[in-house]
Motif scaffolding. Structure first.
Motif, PDB file in Angstrom:
ATOM      1  N   ARG A 134       6.615  10.390 -12.752  1.00 19.24           N
ATOM      2  CA  ARG A 134       7.519  11.395 -12.502  1.00 19.24           C
ATOM      3  C   ARG A 134       8.735  10.986 -13.272  1.00 19.24           C
ATOM      4  NH1 ARG A 134       5.041  15.648 -11.232  1.00 19.24           N
ATOM      5  NH2 ARG A 134       7.128  16.499 -10.351  1.00 19.24           N
ATOM      6  N   LYS A 135       8.747  10.095 -14.117  1.00 16.30           N
ATOM      7  CA  LYS A 135      10.029   9.751 -15.047  1.00 16.30           C
ATOM      8  C   LYS A 135      11.295   9.613 -14.117  1.00 16.30           C
ATOM      9  CE  LYS A 135       7.095  10.254 -18.474  1.00 16.30           C
ATOM     10  NZ  LYS A 135       6.663   8.811 -19.162  1.00 16.30           N
ATOM     11  N   MET A 136      11.192   9.142 -12.668  1.00 15.71           N
ATOM     12  CA  MET A 136      12.542   8.930 -12.130  1.00 15.71           C
ATOM     13  C   MET A 136      13.087   7.462 -12.034  1.00 15.71           C
ATOM     14  SD  MET A 136      10.952  10.890  -8.582  1.00 15.71           S
ATOM     15  CE  MET A 136      12.735  11.016  -7.607  1.00 15.71           C
ATOM     16  N   SER A 137      12.582   6.702 -13.088  1.00 12.56           N
ATOM     17  CA  SER A 137      13.140   5.516 -13.453  1.00 12.56           C
ATOM     18  C   SER A 137      13.345   4.818 -12.068  1.00 12.56           C
ATOM     19  CB  SER A 137      14.321   5.714 -14.024  1.00 12.56           C
ATOM     20  OG  SER A 137      14.983   4.615 -14.751  1.00 12.56           O
ATOM     21  N   LEU A 138      14.703   3.959 -12.005  1.00 13.45           N
ATOM     22  CA  LEU A 138      15.022   3.077 -10.883  1.00 13.45           C
ATOM     23  C   LEU A 138      14.992   3.840  -9.599  1.00 13.45           C
ATOM     24  CD1 LEU A 138      17.814   0.925 -11.866  1.00 13.45           C
ATOM     25  CD2 LEU A 138      15.595   0.325 -11.037  1.00 13.45           C
ATOM     26  N   VAL A 139      15.389   5.014  -9.599  1.00 11.36           N
ATOM     27  CA  VAL A 139      15.426   6.034  -8.252  1.00 11.36           C
ATOM     28  C   VAL A 139      14.349   5.817  -7.697  1.00 11.36           C
ATOM     29  CG1 VAL A 139      15.799   8.212  -7.128  1.00 11.36           C
ATOM     30  CG2 VAL A 139      17.494   7.258  -9.089  1.00 11.36           C
ATOM     31  N   GLY A 140      12.932   6.210  -8.681  1.00 10.12           N
ATOM     32  CA  GLY A 140      11.815   6.308  -7.971  1.00 10.12           C
ATOM     33  C   GLY A 140      11.285   5.147  -7.254  1.00 10.12           C
ATOM     34  N   LEU A 141      11.557   3.721  -7.928  1.00  9.36           N
ATOM     35  CA  LEU A 141      11.322   2.643  -7.396  1.00  9.36           C
ATOM     36  C   LEU A 141      11.989   2.361  -5.987  1.00  9.36           C
ATOM     37  CD1 LEU A 141      11.577   0.300 -10.461  1.00  9.36           C
ATOM     38  CD2 LEU A 141       9.288   1.205  -9.167  1.00  9.36           C
ATOM     39  N   MET A 194       0.861  -1.209   0.038  1.00 12.52           N
ATOM     40  CA  MET A 194      -0.054   0.000  -0.002  1.00 12.52           C
ATOM     41  C   MET A 194       0.844   1.365  -0.057  1.00 12.52           C
ATOM     42  SD  MET A 194      -3.286  -0.993   2.589  1.00 12.52           S
ATOM     43  CE  MET A 194      -3.846   0.425   2.085  1.00 12.52           C
ATOM     44  N   LEU A 195       2.036   1.167   0.574  1.00 16.83           N
ATOM     45  CA  LEU A 195       2.994   2.289   0.231  1.00 16.83           C
ATOM     46  C   LEU A 195       4.142   2.254  -0.591  1.00 16.83           C
ATOM     47  CD1 LEU A 195       3.301   3.238   4.345  1.00 16.83           C
ATOM     48  CD2 LEU A 195       2.171   4.588   2.436  1.00 16.83           C
ATOM     49  N   ALA A 196       5.088   1.176  -0.520  1.00 14.61           N
ATOM     50  CA  ALA A 196       6.213   0.879  -1.289  1.00 14.61           C
ATOM     51  C   ALA A 196       5.818   1.019  -2.749  1.00 14.61           C
ATOM     52  CB  ALA A 196       6.915  -0.039  -0.875  1.00 14.61           C
ATOM     53  N   LEU A 197       4.948  -0.063  -3.124  1.00 13.82           N
ATOM     54  CA  LEU A 197       4.829  -0.298  -4.465  1.00 13.82           C
ATOM     55  C   LEU A 197       3.853   0.998  -5.450  1.00 13.82           C
ATOM     56  CD1 LEU A 197       4.486  -4.249  -4.790  1.00 13.82           C
ATOM     57  CD2 LEU A 197       6.254  -2.674  -5.720  1.00 13.82           C
ATOM     58  N   PRO A 198       3.035   1.305  -4.628  1.00 13.67           N
ATOM     59  CA  PRO A 198       2.182   2.347  -5.293  1.00 13.67           C
ATOM     60  C   PRO A 198       3.122   3.743  -5.487  1.00 13.67           C
ATOM     61  CG  PRO A 198       0.702   1.297  -3.623  1.00 13.67           C
ATOM     62  CD  PRO A 198       2.188   0.854  -3.525  1.00 13.67           C
ATOM     63  N   VAL A 199       3.615   3.884  -4.369  1.00 11.13           N
ATOM     64  CA  VAL A 199       4.824   5.270  -4.532  1.00 11.13           C
ATOM     65  C   VAL A 199       5.938   5.129  -5.565  1.00 11.13           C
ATOM     66  CG1 VAL A 199       6.417   6.589  -3.167  1.00 11.13           C
ATOM     67  CG2 VAL A 199       3.998   6.099  -2.288  1.00 11.13           C
ATOM     68  N   GLY A 200       6.315   3.944  -5.537  1.00 13.31           N
ATOM     69  CA  GLY A 200       7.469   3.692  -6.508  1.00 13.31           C
ATOM     70  C   GLY A 200       6.954   3.869  -7.874  1.00 13.31           C
ATOM     71  N   VAL A 201       5.986   3.293  -8.200  1.00 15.81           N
ATOM     72  CA  VAL A 201       5.301   3.103  -9.477  1.00 15.81           C
ATOM     73  C   VAL A 201       4.970   4.653 -10.049  1.00 15.81           C
ATOM     74  CG1 VAL A 201       3.507   2.526 -11.113  1.00 15.81           C
ATOM     75  CG2 VAL A 201       4.570   0.752  -9.384  1.00 15.81           C
ATOM     76  N   TYR A 202       4.276   5.449  -8.905  1.00  6.50           N
ATOM     77  CA  TYR A 202       3.998   6.688  -9.435  1.00  6.50           C
ATOM     78  C   TYR A 202       5.502   7.569  -9.739  1.00  6.50           C
ATOM     79  CZ  TYR A 202       2.668  11.589  -8.848  1.00  6.50           C
ATOM     80  OH  TYR A 202       2.618  12.995  -8.989  1.00  6.50           O
ATOM     81  N   LEU A 203       6.402   7.407  -8.995  1.00 13.50           N
ATOM     82  CA  LEU A 203       7.604   8.151  -8.993  1.00 13.50           C
ATOM     83  C   LEU A 203       8.461   7.588 -10.062  1.00 13.50           C
ATOM     84  CD1 LEU A 203       8.931   8.592  -5.196  1.00 13.50           C
ATOM     85  CD2 LEU A 203       7.779  10.301  -6.837  1.00 13.50           C
TER      86      LEU A 203
END
Length: 646
Positions: free
Chosen positions: A529-536, A516-525
């Protein structure tokens, strides 16, 4: 005297009379001598059985004496039912105990980390970026569909075996071993084989590059025998550690660690197997380790062998009346534990399922991030960078895994021995050790991590390796250092939760943290937001922070915040002692019921054997008499022929 001798010589009427008497005498002497031989063999067998029974009774008396001494030392009171000796355990002594049990796991983690780094480095130097990406994706596939289930379900032994050994229930430890092996083979290895055989089709359906998907299926099927070997290694490893045989595990680790490096180098570089050499080397090492673990468990270690020795039940009153060939014998150890392996799975899964769900929530979230990496632009480069990063940071789990393994055994043994205060001290020592150890390693990784990865993975013949290191790996170094610190703390404290058998209290936190936190936030970023691996990685860092905070609350919340002491979300140590006792007592009651049923069946069969033996004896007596008459008839015929010849 036989009928053959009567036909061979001349016979008179006096000889005939003498033969009838001597034949009866000889038959009686033969039957008496055979009965004496049977009695002697029965007596010899009784002596051997009695000797074994005396040894087993002596061992049981020693265990009962130890338990009575412990009760006299302080187990008489109510409340927490804690022994007085438990308060004498210091924090430093508890830390030594944890590391003395867990340090072989640290050695194993070091060898696994170095072997993984070495394999990726060899593949990057001898193969192209596609093979590096396939290695990382193949590792994730085997982890999600194989190792996750195997070590998640096998984690029930950390609770059940350690508590049973603490209660001196060695027979139950052996039964749990065989039950775990049967469950792991049926519920982990067989389903994984089915999934791996269709790996290429599954990955192509998920829009992964076709050449990468094909190599991933080759990796998985090559490693399939290694996963089967790990079913035995997992059960043996956890049984040995529950019995406090960490030195045995250490010796196997010392032998297998250099073998991993040598086989990896030989298969990839020398034998020119290339990409296939990596899973082939892992398979050979896992088979070798499984053989060593089984040899140590069943042959070399005398204390652990006692967990697999059955107590023989004998009925002395019926022994003298039964012949050796008719005596009812109890099934062998193999048959008994074979029966135990496929019974009481429900009881086992009551502990295994929460542990499995924990593994699924955490492992699948982590490996799903690898699958999401394959959906990023420049998927091959991103997967290669993710492979390099994850295989490099695995070094953090050397100390954290050591603390986890030692904490689960120490806490479980303490609760099994009704020492709740010792269990709390072990929990505190686990937190301090995990935090200080991972802080040291994460600091070193922050300072020197990228330089080490640059030296290991840079390839002058492949310019894409430099692009991957500079554009993907370098920006992640600082963030991964923080992730390592938080994740190391929760891994160390997870051993406390497992040893206490309170895995279900951390399940909601795992679901919320990662799904509910890590994966949704990572996918969004990463994608929006085009942050690639850093966003994940930012999303995973947020999730692991919440997870570590929740595990801290579960272990120490009842002591730090009195209003949460009796809460359902914190560990209550006296309750943990009661739960451990209740689980063993329930298992013993089921075992006693089945034992009495077996005894009743044996008594009925023994009565049937006695009746058959009496009938056989009567038939033998009738046969002797009829046999004598037949001999007489033969003699009369011989006399008539003789007179006719004269």
């Amino acid at each position: 005297m036989s009928s053959f001798s009567l036909f061979g010589f001349g016979v008179t009427a006096e000889d005939f009379t003498m033969s009838r008497c001597s034949d009866a005498t000889s038959s009686r002497s033969f039957s008496s001598s055979s009965s004496r031989r049977r009695r002697r063999s029965d007596d010899d067998d009784e002596e051997s059985d009695d000797t074994e029974e005396e040894e087993e009774v002596k061992e049981e008396e020693e265990e009962e004496e130890e338990e009575s001494n412990e009760r006299r030392n302080g187990g008489r009171g109510g409340g927490e039912r804690v022994l007085i000796s438990s308060s004498s355990l210091s924090l430093s002594t508890a830390t030594k105990h944890i590391f003395s049990i867990g340090w072989p796991t640290c050695l194993q983690n070091v060898s696994a980390a170095v072997a993984s780094l070495f394999a990726v480095s060899l593949i990057s130097h001898h193969e192209d970026t596609t093979c590096v990406a396939a290695y990382g994706l193949g590792t994730s596939l085997c982890s999600v569909t194989g190792h996750c289930f195997l070590w998640g379900i096998g984690g029930a032994l950390d609770t059940l075996s350690s508590q049973s050994f603490g209660m001196k229930k060695r027979r139950r430890v052996g039964e749990l071993f065989w039950r775990a092996v049967a469950i792991l083979v049926c519920t982990c290895w067989l389903p994984a084989m089915i999934v791996w055989s269709f790996a290429e089709e599954i990955l192509c359906f998920m829009k992964f590059p076709k050449d990468v998907a094909k190599l991933v299926e080759v990796y998985a099927m090559t490693y399939a025998p290694g996963l089967l070997a790990q079913c035995f290694s997992c059960a043996c490893l956890k049984t040995l550690l529950a019995c406090k045989k960490s030195n045995t595990v250490a010796k196997i680790s010392v032998v297998s660690s250099p073998m991993t490096m040598l086989l990896t180098y030989a298969c990839i570089a020398k034998m020119k197997f290339g990409f296939v050499g990596a899973p082939l080397a892992l398979t050979l090492v896992d088979v070798f380790k499984a053989a060593c673990y089984c040899l140590s468990t069943f042959v070399l270690d005398e204390d652990v062998k006692k967990c697999f020795v059955l107590r023989r039940q004998s009925d002395n009153s019926s022994r003298g009346n039964m012949s050796l060939r008719r005596r009812r014998r109890r099934p062998s150890a193999v048959a008994q534990f074979g029966k135990a392996a496929f019974s009481k799975w429900t009881t086992f899964f009551k502990i295994a399922l929460p542990n499995l769900v924990l593994s699924i929530f955490e492992w699948w979230a982590w490996d799903l991030m690898n699958l999401l990496t394959g959906q990023l632009p420049n998927a091959k480069d991103a997967l290669a960078a993710q492979t390099i990063q994850t295989n490099s940071m695995i070094v953090v789990y050397n100390i954290a895994g050591c603390v986890q393994r030692g904490a689960s055994s120490c806490v479980g043994n303490a609760l099994g021995a009704k020492k709740a205060k010792e269990a709390k001290i072990y929990a505190t020592a686990s937190f301090i050790s995990a935090f200080s150890g991972t802080l040291l390693i994460s600091s070193l990784y922050y300072a020197f991590g990228f330089e080490c990865m640059n030296a290991l993975y840079s390839n002058d013949h492949d310019p894409s390796a430099r692009i991957i290191l500079d554009n993907y790996v370098k920006p992640l170094t600082n963030l991964v250092s923080l992730f390592m610190l938080l994740d190391g703390v929760q891994v160390g404290l997870a051993g406390v939760v497992t040893g206490a058998g309170f895995q279900s209290k951390t399940m909601p936190a795992l679901f919320v943290s990662y799904w509910m936190l890590a994966l949704p936030v990572g996918v969004y970023l990463a994608f929006q937001r085009k942050m690639s691996l850093v966003g994940l990685w930012i999303g995973m860092s947020i999730g692991v922070f919440f997870h570590a905070f929740w595990v801290l609350f579960v272990v120490f919340g009842g002591e730090m915040f009195p209003k949460f002491k009796n809460s359902q979300w914190t560990i209550d140590w006296p309750e943990a002692v009661s739960r451990a006792e209740l689980a063993v007592e329930r298992d013993e009651e089921e075992k006693d019921d089945s034992f009495f049923e077996e005894e009743e069946e044996e008594e009925e069969e023994e009565e049937d054997d006695l009746e058959e033996e009496k009938e056989e004896q009567e038939r033998e007596r009738e046969g002797d008499y009829s046999g004598g008459e037949n001999i007489g008839d033969d003699v009369e015929e011989a006399l008539l022929r003789r007179h006719s010849n004269i």
